[in-house]
Design an enzyme around this catalytic site. Sequence first.
Site, PDB file in Angstrom:
ATOM      1  CD  GLU A 199      -2.694   0.995   2.844  1.00 51.28           C
ATOM      2  OE1 GLU A 199      -3.506   1.871   3.011  1.00 51.28           O
ATOM      3  OE2 GLU A 199      -2.161   0.012   3.622  1.00 51.28           O
TER       4      GLU A 199
ATOM      5  CE  LYS B  65      -7.284   1.030   3.693  1.00 54.82           C
ATOM      6  NZ  LYS B  65      -6.116   1.804   4.604  1.00 54.82           N
TER       7      LYS B  65
ATOM      8  CB  CYS C 212      -4.325  -1.811   4.431  1.00 55.42           C
ATOM      9  SG  CYS C 212      -3.520  -2.224   5.951  1.00 55.42           S
TER      10      CYS C 212
END
Length: 299
Positions: free
Chosen positions: A50, A124, A160
């Site tokens: 990330e 995300k 994540c």
Amino acid sequence: MREFIAAAVQVAPVPGPLTADSIAANTARALELTRRCHAATGAELIVLPESVTTGFTPGIDTEQLWDLVSELPGPVLQPFADLAAELGTHLVVGTYERGPERGVVYNAAAVLGASGELLGVYRKTHPFGHERADGGGWTTPGEDVLVVDTPLGRVGVIICFDGDYPELSRITALAGAEVICRPSALLRSADIWELTNRARAYDNHVYVIGCNATGIDPGGVIYFGNSMIVTPIAEVVARASSHECWVSARLDPDTAMSSLTPGSSVPQTFDHLADRNLALIRKHVDLLTAEARTSFKLG
């Protein structure tokens, strides 16, 4: 999906203030390690962490970050596209993405094809706590899943903290993903990292490639690495240590679901996707989409 080698490359960001020079240095280091990983493993799909170009915690405000990054495709991504074409391999690259207005920044991951073409961008959908712009942070949430067709198979992406949300990986799997890539800069325990990687793989019978950051980012946050590749029956077949390195594994669809447990003579006979109780899900769909919160007091 066909059989192929996949890899995760752990990269440590340059510590200290985030600048154009540190982004260039981060990019150069990521390219170097990716090139070395490919030479050593022949991986046809390589996942980077990330926000690999900056480090996760930028230590600057959103408008400054917006000025330093770019749209996708754009200058921040181009060196990786060139490398993908040079190596003839697929790359998943975590990077902040410049949004349509100054100060709007997405935490994104780009999927690059083996000719360097941009196959898709995932933003995300579950930014972590203090990361959210509406909570004083620096990123704006994305709004959709991503699954791309490649010659290797169908590849999905989460980032994540997204891995804490079973619904997201389930939707991604139902959209056709056979491999879910999880670029990360995970801040919590190694136990939570492994638990969520293995659970999302097992829940949905997909391969999960979790690539975690290591080192210290511009905000002074320390990351523990431990990147891993997990099979559709939750076996960890590759596991990294805490420093810069890579891990790789061969993903084989013919053996992925052949046994109940790793190495067992007992065959795998159930399918978590096919065996869902759809009547139950439809009965409670309003509950699943309603707002909720834990009854326990948060720290």
